[in-house]
Design a protein around this motif. Sequence first.
Motif, PDB file in Angstrom:
ATOM      1  N   LYS A   1       2.310 -33.442 -59.733  1.00 53.31           N
ATOM      2  CA  LYS A   1       1.651 -32.188 -60.148  1.00 53.31           C
ATOM      3  C   LYS A   1       1.119 -31.473 -58.915  1.00 53.31           C
ATOM      4  O   LYS A   1       0.826 -32.101 -57.888  1.00 53.31           O
ATOM      5  N   ILE A   2       1.012 -30.178 -59.018  1.00 56.89           N
ATOM      6  CA  ILE A   2       0.591 -29.359 -57.884  1.00 56.89           C
ATOM      7  C   ILE A   2      -0.811 -29.745 -57.420  1.00 56.89           C
ATOM      8  O   ILE A   2      -1.113 -29.696 -56.218  1.00 56.89           O
TER       9      ILE A   2
ATOM     10  N   SER B   1       8.262 -26.630 -53.024  1.00 51.74           N
ATOM     11  CA  SER B   1       8.384 -27.704 -52.033  1.00 51.74           C
ATOM     12  C   SER B   1       7.185 -27.634 -51.090  1.00 51.74           C
ATOM     13  O   SER B   1       6.859 -26.564 -50.558  1.00 51.74           O
ATOM     14  N   LEU B   2       6.541 -28.761 -50.891  1.00 45.55           N
ATOM     15  CA  LEU B   2       5.375 -28.849 -50.016  1.00 45.55           C
ATOM     16  C   LEU B   2       5.827 -29.281 -48.624  1.00 45.55           C
ATOM     17  O   LEU B   2       6.562 -30.250 -48.480  1.00 45.55           O
TER      18      LEU B   2
ATOM     19  N   THR C   1      -4.441 -34.265 -52.020  1.00 38.96           N
ATOM     20  CA  THR C   1      -4.419 -35.715 -51.760  1.00 38.96           C
ATOM     21  C   THR C   1      -3.248 -36.076 -50.848  1.00 38.96           C
ATOM     22  O   THR C   1      -3.404 -36.861 -49.902  1.00 38.96           O
ATOM     23  N   ILE C   2      -2.091 -35.500 -51.120  1.00 43.13           N
ATOM     24  CA  ILE C   2      -0.904 -35.780 -50.306  1.00 43.13           C
ATOM     25  C   ILE C   2      -1.114 -35.309 -48.877  1.00 43.13           C
ATOM     26  O   ILE C   2      -0.801 -36.022 -47.915  1.00 43.13           O
ATOM     27  N   VAL C   3      -1.660 -34.112 -48.723  1.00 39.35           N
ATOM     28  CA  VAL C   3      -1.932 -33.583 -47.386  1.00 39.35           C
ATOM     29  C   VAL C   3      -2.916 -34.495 -46.655  1.00 39.35           C
ATOM     30  O   VAL C   3      -2.757 -34.782 -45.469  1.00 39.35           O
ATOM     31  N   GLY C   4      -3.932 -34.974 -47.380  1.00 39.04           N
ATOM     32  CA  GLY C   4      -4.898 -35.878 -46.770  1.00 39.04           C
ATOM     33  C   GLY C   4      -4.274 -37.186 -46.319  1.00 39.04           C
ATOM     34  O   GLY C   4      -4.694 -37.778 -45.316  1.00 39.04           O
ATOM     35  N   ILE C   5      -3.256 -37.637 -47.029  1.00 36.05           N
ATOM     36  CA  ILE C   5      -2.565 -38.873 -46.661  1.00 36.05           C
ATOM     37  C   ILE C   5      -1.683 -38.664 -45.436  1.00 36.05           C
ATOM     38  O   ILE C   5      -1.611 -39.522 -44.541  1.00 36.05           O
TER      39      ILE C   5
ATOM     40  N   LEU D   1       1.451 -41.243 -53.170  1.00 32.56           N
ATOM     41  CA  LEU D   1      -0.005 -41.445 -53.141  1.00 32.56           C
ATOM     42  C   LEU D   1      -0.382 -42.858 -52.699  1.00 32.56           C
ATOM     43  O   LEU D   1      -1.546 -43.118 -52.385  1.00 32.56           O
ATOM     44  N   SER D   2       0.606 -43.777 -52.671  1.00 31.42           N
ATOM     45  CA  SER D   2       0.320 -45.147 -52.232  1.00 31.42           C
ATOM     46  C   SER D   2       0.506 -45.328 -50.735  1.00 31.42           C
ATOM     47  O   SER D   2       0.281 -46.420 -50.202  1.00 31.42           O
TER      48      SER D   2
END
Length: 432
Positions: free
Chosen positions: A276-277, A332-333, A282-286, A254-255
Amino acid sequence: MAAILGFLDWKDIMKARVCRSWREAALHTIVPPTKVGKSFWDGSEFHPPVHEFIPEFDVCSEDAFKGLEVLVNALPGLQQIRLGPFHGKVTRYGVSSHGYLDRREAAEAKYDDGEDPNMEDLENTRGFVSYDVGIIVRFRYLSNLVIDEAPLNGRYPVLFSLTQLRELSICNTPNLKFTLGMLSNFRVLESFICQNNDSVIGDIKSLTTLKSSLRELVIEDCDGIHGDFMQLAGFPELRNVDLEDAKNVTGDILSLDIKRNFPKLQTLFLPGIIKKIDDCSTIVGILYPYAKRAQYSGEGNPECPFMSRMTLSHESSDYYHGIVGGVQPPLSLEIITVGPRAGWRWMTRTNDFCDVNWLDLKPSANTDGHKLYRDVLEYFEESTQFSCVYKGLTVPPTEEEYHRIRNAQDAWMENMQREARARIVNLSNFGH
């Protein structure tokens, strides 16, 4: 004359050494490396758009080592060497539809033991013929070294004194002892692959000495390696990072900030760092800006310019274990790009997928990227057509839903097996 020989492989150069002048020319010839494109497709799974060198000379037997002793005096400009296991004689034990079946016996040979060797291995190889691995430092232009299942035992500082190396791969060599700090001599190293090595240790931040040159990093099943993957974020040339099976590497995804981190990133595979799921969006947006930047940079594989995959942490309250021997939960994403279109999905490590959540509209028929998208999408859909366990889901099922899906699949399989047995019985009865 040496420039002319430089267009040939080492075998042809050795054949051309028919007179003194050609032999002299061979001494000054730099054998060009052979580079082969490696597809990012493998069955139903995407792979990063990387390349691999095919080593020019494979040291896989005692005779091959003796050949290396000849080459070091005849062709010291060899750039690629692979140190593998010493094989003995070949025994033919059968025939199949694909040809003869051969078995290679292990030779009672090894390299000289290094510093602080593993005592059990030392005892097991007592009396073996040994060879000096230090011979490779005499190849003054050596740029690519592959060590795979080589009979090495202990520390070998000589292997880490090859300052001209650009590609280093160390795999399946459990008794080769080294630290990541020992890579500091490799000031121009572009690729480091380290897989299944029990005796390597170190913090990933030790790789900062390679900051200006490193383009590819793969660490897999090396439990002695630890640290924060964000220590690599400032590497200006780093494109491909695969730490998916480096279970002791951590970090806060996230950083990540595209304005400050990984300026040329094309693939990013990470271990269980998702807390967490619900962090998925947020991860996808990054990572989405990285995907778009890779698409427009013109670098890498145009069919799949960016890819990232990471797993839910075992410590997450959302994590649960799958049933041993059965389909696993999709925890897994994966961020994928199909031509000009980016999307994301949840998947298992055994290639069962949830549906793709597309982030871009489908390219119009009259746009430049439409044909590429159509061609890659067709292959993509074909390669995942048998992954239907989680079809219709866009997020991982809860543990209760997972067991319901698993039970339904078991029932389906039992029914298929029952029908198959019935057909066999019917055919048998028909024959009588």
